[in-house]
Write a protein that holds these residues in place. Structure first.
Motif, PDB file in Angstrom:
ATOM      1  N   VAL A   3       0.707  -1.211  -0.101  1.00 28.25           N
ATOM      2  CA  VAL A   3       0.054  -0.095   0.023  1.00 28.25           C
ATOM      3  C   VAL A   3       0.652   1.328  -0.167  1.00 28.25           C
ATOM      4  O   VAL A   3       0.619   2.312  -0.678  1.00 28.25           O
ATOM      5  CB  VAL A   3      -1.124   0.040   1.156  1.00 28.25           C
ATOM      6  N   LEU A   4       1.887   1.249   0.818  1.00 26.03           N
ATOM      7  CA  LEU A   4       2.779   2.385   0.750  1.00 26.03           C
ATOM      8  C   LEU A   4       3.468   2.723  -0.554  1.00 26.03           C
ATOM      9  O   LEU A   4       3.598   3.711  -0.677  1.00 26.03           O
ATOM     10  CB  LEU A   4       3.792   2.227   1.850  1.00 26.03           C
ATOM     11  N   ASP A   5       3.865   1.585  -1.143  1.00 24.16           N
ATOM     12  CA  ASP A   5       4.562   1.677  -2.727  1.00 24.16           C
ATOM     13  C   ASP A   5       3.535   2.428  -3.586  1.00 24.16           C
ATOM     14  O   ASP A   5       3.873   3.311  -4.193  1.00 24.16           O
ATOM     15  CB  ASP A   5       4.787   0.407  -3.181  1.00 24.16           C
ATOM     16  N   GLN A   6       2.107   1.843  -3.661  1.00 23.59           N
ATOM     17  CA  GLN A   6       1.052   2.601  -4.175  1.00 23.59           C
ATOM     18  C   GLN A   6       1.011   4.170  -3.918  1.00 23.59           C
ATOM     19  O   GLN A   6       0.913   4.891  -4.906  1.00 23.59           O
ATOM     20  CB  GLN A   6      -0.077   1.810  -4.072  1.00 23.59           C
ATOM     21  N   ILE A   7       1.009   4.456  -2.660  1.00 24.32           N
ATOM     22  CA  ILE A   7       0.874   5.747  -2.102  1.00 24.32           C
ATOM     23  C   ILE A   7       2.060   6.802  -2.772  1.00 24.32           C
ATOM     24  O   ILE A   7       1.873   7.952  -3.338  1.00 24.32           O
ATOM     25  CB  ILE A   7       0.796   5.862  -0.804  1.00 24.32           C
ATOM     26  N   TYR A   8       3.237   6.196  -2.674  1.00 22.06           N
ATOM     27  CA  TYR A   8       4.312   6.728  -3.156  1.00 22.06           C
ATOM     28  C   TYR A   8       4.389   6.950  -4.538  1.00 22.06           C
ATOM     29  O   TYR A   8       4.759   8.106  -4.969  1.00 22.06           O
ATOM     30  CB  TYR A   8       5.790   6.097  -2.729  1.00 22.06           C
ATOM     31  N   GLU A   9       3.653   6.090  -5.147  1.00 20.48           N
ATOM     32  CA  GLU A   9       3.640   6.153  -6.909  1.00 20.48           C
ATOM     33  C   GLU A   9       2.405   7.474  -7.054  1.00 20.48           C
ATOM     34  O   GLU A   9       2.978   8.079  -7.928  1.00 20.48           O
ATOM     35  CB  GLU A   9       3.283   4.705  -7.600  1.00 20.48           C
ATOM     36  N   LYS A  10       1.421   7.486  -6.475  1.00 20.63           N
ATOM     37  CA  LYS A  10       0.674   8.481  -6.614  1.00 20.63           C
ATOM     38  C   LYS A  10       1.251   9.841  -6.099  1.00 20.63           C
ATOM     39  O   LYS A  10       1.005  10.740  -7.062  1.00 20.63           O
ATOM     40  CB  LYS A  10      -0.696   8.353  -5.803  1.00 20.63           C
ATOM     41  N   ALA A  11       1.997   9.992  -5.231  1.00 23.72           N
ATOM     42  CA  ALA A  11       2.779  11.173  -4.848  1.00 23.72           C
ATOM     43  C   ALA A  11       3.513  11.862  -5.945  1.00 23.72           C
ATOM     44  O   ALA A  11       3.702  12.852  -6.172  1.00 23.72           O
ATOM     45  CB  ALA A  11       3.400  10.983  -3.593  1.00 23.72           C
ATOM     46  N   LYS A  12       4.187  10.782  -6.646  1.00 22.47           N
ATOM     47  CA  LYS A  12       5.184  11.223  -7.516  1.00 22.47           C
ATOM     48  C   LYS A  12       4.477  11.781  -8.975  1.00 22.47           C
ATOM     49  O   LYS A  12       4.976  12.481  -9.669  1.00 22.47           O
ATOM     50  CB  LYS A  12       5.985   9.752  -8.090  1.00 22.47           C
ATOM     51  N   VAL A  13       3.268  11.460  -9.209  1.00 23.60           N
ATOM     52  CA  VAL A  13       2.618  11.764 -10.572  1.00 23.60           C
ATOM     53  C   VAL A  13       2.225  13.189 -10.056  1.00 23.60           C
ATOM     54  O   VAL A  13       2.093  14.077 -11.172  1.00 23.60           O
ATOM     55  CB  VAL A  13       1.390  10.962 -10.563  1.00 23.60           C
ATOM     56  N   ASN A  14       2.063  13.504  -8.872  1.00 23.91           N
ATOM     57  CA  ASN A  14       1.573  14.976  -8.689  1.00 23.91           C
ATOM     58  C   ASN A  14       2.080  15.586  -7.533  1.00 23.91           C
ATOM     59  O   ASN A  14       1.371  15.653  -6.271  1.00 23.91           O
ATOM     60  CB  ASN A  14      -0.190  14.829  -8.714  1.00 23.91           C
ATOM     61  N   PRO A  15       3.360  15.860  -7.321  1.00 23.68           N
ATOM     62  CA  PRO A  15       4.043  16.372  -6.135  1.00 23.68           C
ATOM     63  C   PRO A  15       3.234  17.472  -5.657  1.00 23.68           C
ATOM     64  O   PRO A  15       2.940  18.624  -6.214  1.00 23.68           O
ATOM     65  CB  PRO A  15       5.461  16.613  -6.305  1.00 23.68           C
ATOM     66  N   GLN A  16       3.117  17.683  -4.293  1.00 16.29           N
ATOM     67  CA  GLN A  16       2.444  18.621  -3.529  1.00 16.29           C
ATOM     68  C   GLN A  16       3.498  19.487  -2.786  1.00 16.29           C
ATOM     69  O   GLN A  16       4.492  19.090  -2.471  1.00 16.29           O
ATOM     70  CB  GLN A  16       1.300  18.004  -2.675  1.00 16.29           C
ATOM     71  N   ARG A  17       3.218  20.852  -2.407  1.00 13.40           N
ATOM     72  CA  ARG A  17       4.030  21.692  -1.699  1.00 13.40           C
ATOM     73  C   ARG A  17       3.745  21.534  -0.338  1.00 13.40           C
ATOM     74  O   ARG A  17       2.743  21.789   0.215  1.00 13.40           O
ATOM     75  CB  ARG A  17       3.694  23.158  -2.043  1.00 13.40           C
ATOM     76  N   GLY A 115      -2.904  29.340  -0.012  1.00 13.68           N
ATOM     77  CA  GLY A 115      -2.744  28.708  -1.098  1.00 13.68           C
ATOM     78  C   GLY A 115      -1.298  28.702  -1.556  1.00 13.68           C
ATOM     79  O   GLY A 115      -1.020  28.286  -2.995  1.00 13.68           O
ATOM     80  N   GLU A 116      -0.537  29.085  -0.699  1.00  7.75           N
ATOM     81  CA  GLU A 116       1.169  28.867  -0.992  1.00  7.75           C
ATOM     82  C   GLU A 116       1.847  27.539  -0.620  1.00  7.75           C
ATOM     83  O   GLU A 116       2.938  27.505  -0.949  1.00  7.75           O
ATOM     84  CB  GLU A 116       1.735  30.294  -0.263  1.00  7.75           C
ATOM     85  N   ALA A 117       0.853  26.895  -0.238  1.00  7.79           N
ATOM     86  CA  ALA A 117       1.355  25.516   0.382  1.00  7.79           C
ATOM     87  C   ALA A 117       0.449  24.575   0.528  1.00  7.79           C
ATOM     88  O   ALA A 117      -0.868  25.114   0.521  1.00  7.79           O
ATOM     89  CB  ALA A 117       2.344  25.492   1.587  1.00  7.79           C
ATOM     90  N   ASP A 118       0.635  23.076   0.231  1.00  7.31           N
ATOM     91  CA  ASP A 118      -0.723  22.595   0.300  1.00  7.31           C
ATOM     92  C   ASP A 118      -0.855  21.482   1.438  1.00  7.31           C
ATOM     93  O   ASP A 118      -1.789  21.121   1.771  1.00  7.31           O
ATOM     94  CB  ASP A 118      -0.479  21.333  -0.886  1.00  7.31           C
ATOM     95  N   VAL A 119       0.490  21.399   2.378  1.00 11.83           N
ATOM     96  CA  VAL A 119       0.306  20.694   3.551  1.00 11.83           C
ATOM     97  C   VAL A 119       1.018  21.381   4.660  1.00 11.83           C
ATOM     98  O   VAL A 119       2.016  22.058   4.017  1.00 11.83           O
ATOM     99  CB  VAL A 119       0.999  19.186   3.202  1.00 11.83           C
ATOM    100  N   THR A 120       0.800  21.297   5.592  1.00 12.69           N
ATOM    101  CA  THR A 120       1.841  21.914   7.012  1.00 12.69           C
ATOM    102  C   THR A 120       2.034  20.532   7.566  1.00 12.69           C
ATOM    103  O   THR A 120       1.157  19.884   8.034  1.00 12.69           O
ATOM    104  CB  THR A 120       1.056  22.686   7.872  1.00 12.69           C
ATOM    105  N   PHE A 121       3.454  20.306   7.875  1.00  7.72           N
ATOM    106  CA  PHE A 121       3.908  19.028   8.269  1.00  7.72           C
ATOM    107  C   PHE A 121       4.840  19.586   9.613  1.00  7.72           C
ATOM    108  O   PHE A 121       5.827  19.962   9.414  1.00  7.72           O
ATOM    109  CB  PHE A 121       4.773  18.474   7.212  1.00  7.72           C
ATOM    110  N   ALA A 122       4.305  19.129  11.013  1.00 10.35           N
ATOM    111  CA  ALA A 122       5.030  19.365  12.130  1.00 10.35           C
ATOM    112  C   ALA A 122       4.887  18.197  12.888  1.00 10.35           C
ATOM    113  O   ALA A 122       4.473  17.129  12.657  1.00 10.35           O
ATOM    114  CB  ALA A 122       4.613  20.772  12.516  1.00 10.35           C
ATOM    115  N   GLY A 123       5.396  18.375  14.398  1.00  5.74           N
ATOM    116  CA  GLY A 123       5.247  17.346  15.302  1.00  5.74           C
ATOM    117  C   GLY A 123       6.221  16.916  16.184  1.00  5.74           C
ATOM    118  O   GLY A 123       6.168  16.441  16.989  1.00  5.74           O
ATOM    119  N   ILE A 124       7.365  17.293  15.796  1.00  4.64           N
ATOM    120  CA  ILE A 124       8.858  16.831  16.421  1.00  4.64           C
ATOM    121  C   ILE A 124       9.187  18.132  17.476  1.00  4.64           C
ATOM    122  O   ILE A 124       9.426  17.685  18.510  1.00  4.64           O
ATOM    123  CB  ILE A 124      10.030  16.619  15.474  1.00  4.64           C
ATOM    124  N   ASP A 125       9.264  19.220  16.938  1.00  2.00           N
ATOM    125  CA  ASP A 125       9.404  20.208  18.124  1.00  2.00           C
ATOM    126  C   ASP A 125       8.068  20.939  18.706  1.00  2.00           C
ATOM    127  O   ASP A 125       8.385  21.566  19.773  1.00  2.00           O
ATOM    128  CB  ASP A 125      10.272  21.629  17.345  1.00  2.00           C
TER     129      ASP A 125
END
Length: 333
Positions: A3-17, A115-125
Motif C-alpha cells: 500500500v505504501l508503494d502505491q501511495i508513493y507512486e501516486k505522490a510522484k505523479v502529482n507532487p504537492q508543496r 494557497g502558497e502551500a498544500d500541507v503543513t507538516f510538524a510534530g517533532i519540536d
C-alpha cells in the motif's frame, strides 16, 4: 506492490508543496530533503533563511531541492497577512495574524491557508496540542465538522477483507471519549480521508460490543445516536451500524447477525471505534498479534491537510507520513 508503494507512486505523479515549520530539526530536514530529492513532494523550509541555508550546507544538502522561506522577509510576510485577512470567514485581524506569524508553525499555516502551500507538516519540536491549536486557529475546520480526529491505515497479513489486507480505523489517537456528535464527525471525516487517499468507496462501520440491539446500555445508545447523526449529515456516504467487529468485516458473520439489507455489514473497509480505550487497544492488538503495519495517525477534520508526526518517529516513518499527507492533499483537490 504494498500500500505504501502505491501511495508513493501516486505522490510522484502529482507532487504537492509541503511546508516544514520545524525545518532546522535534523530528522525533519533529512525527511524533507529525501522526499523532495526523490520527487514525491516540493518541500518548503520555513524559518530563519540564513540558519536554514547554513544547515543545508553543513549537512550536505543541495539547497535547490528546497524552497526556503524567511519568516522575517517583510514584503512577503505583509502580502501573506493581507491575503489571509481577506479570506471569507477569517476572524483574525492583521495585528493578531502578524503576532502569531513570528512562530514558523503559524507562518506555514498562513501560507497554506492562502494557497502558497498544500500541507503543513510538524510534530517533532511542537506538541500535538500546539499543532491542533494552530490548525484550528489558522486553517479552521471543514464545514459541518466540529471535531479534529485521526485515522490510521492497517495492512494486516493474512486478513482477507473487502480491500484485501487493508483496513482503515479511527479514532485511535485524538478523541478520548467522543460524544455522539463527535463520533459522527469522526465517521464522516474518516470516509472523506479514505476517499482522498486511496480512491476507495468508503463502507464505514460504527463499532460496538452490540450488533443491532443485541446489547443494551448507554454505551450502545451513543453509537446508535452517532450513526443517525452521521447518516443525516452525509446521506451520500455508506455508514452503518451498530456492529460488532466480526459482523462488520466478516460476510459469514454478517449473514447471521445482520438480518436486514446493509451495504456495509460484512464488507466494511472503515471502522469507527466508540472511544479511545477501544481504539488504542485495538490498534495495538492488530499490530502485536496480527503483525500489521499501521500508518498514521493522520489528522482529519481541518479545512486542509495538517500533519502531526510522532516525536520519536524515525526518518523512514516521517517520510511515509509526509508522502501520505501529500497524497491526501492532492486527493482533496
Amino acid at each position: 506492490m504494498g500500500v505504501l508503494d502505491q501511495i508513493y507512486e501516486k505522490a510522484k505523479v502529482n507532487p504537492q508543496r509541503v511546508a516544514f515549520p520545524e525545518a532546522a530539526n535534523e530528522k525533519m530536514m533529512q525527511a524533507a530533503y529525501e522526499t523532495g530529492k526523490e520527487g514525491f513532494i516540493r518541500p518548503i523550509l520555513v524559518g530563519d533563511a540564513a540558519e536554514l541555508n547554513a544547515l543545508c550546507k553543513e549537512r550536505g544538502y543541495e539547497t535547490e531541492v528546497f524552497t526556503i522561506v524567511d519568516i522575517q522577509e517583510e514584503t512577503y510576510r505583509q502580502r501573506l497577512i493581507a491575503d489571509y485577512v481577506a479570506l471569507p470567514g477569517t476572524l483574525l485581524k492583521e495585528r493578531a495574524v502578524g503576532r502569531r506569524m513570528e512562530n514558523p508553525l503559524y507562518f506555514a499555516m498562513v501560507m497554506q491557508a492562502v494557497g502558497e502551500a498544500d500541507v503543513t507538516f510538524a510534530g517533532i519540536d511542537n506538541t500535538t496540542g500546539d499543532v491542533l491549536i494552530a490548525g484550528q486557529t489558522i486553517i479552521g475546520l471543514q464545514p459541518g465538522i466540529s471535531t479534529v480526529s485521526s485515522i490510521g491505515l492497517c495492512d494486516i497479513p493474512g486478513f482477507e477483507g473487502s480491500e484485501g489486507t487493508l483496513l482503515a480505523v479511527g479514532d485511535s489517537a485524538v478523541c478520548t471519549n467522543p460524544s455522539a456528535g463527535q463520533l459522527a464527525d469522526i465517521a464522516v471525516s474518516a470516509c472523506d480521508t479514505v476517499k482522498s487517499l486511496l480512491d476507495w468507496e468508503p463502507r464505514c462501520a460504527m463499532i460496538s460490543y452490540s450488533t443491532l440491539g443485541s446489547g443494551q446500555s448507554e454505551l450502545v445508545d451513543k453509537v446508535v445516536e452517532a450513526l443517525h447523526i452521521a447518516q443525516e449529515k452525509r446521506p451520500d456516504l455508506k455508514i452503518d451500524g451498530e456492529f460488532q467487529l466480526d459482523a462488520a468485516i466478516k460476510p459469514e458473520v454478517a449473514a447471521k447477525k445482520v438480518l436486514r439489507e446493509s451495504e456495509v455489514a460484512g464488507k466494511a473497509n472503515v471502522l469507527i471505534w466508540p472511544d479511545l480505550n477501544v481504539g488504542n487497544t485495538a490498534v495495538k492488538l492488530i499490530q502485536t498479534f496480527g503483525h500489521a503495519d499501521a500508518y498514521g495517525p493522520m489528522l482529519q477534520g481541518f479545512n486542509k491537510v495538517v500533519c502531526d508526526c510522532s516525536r520519536g518517529a524515525p526518518v523512514s516513518e516521517i517520510k511515509g507520513n509526509i508522502v501520505i499527507s501529500a497524497v491526501r492533499a492532492a486527493g482533496n483537490k
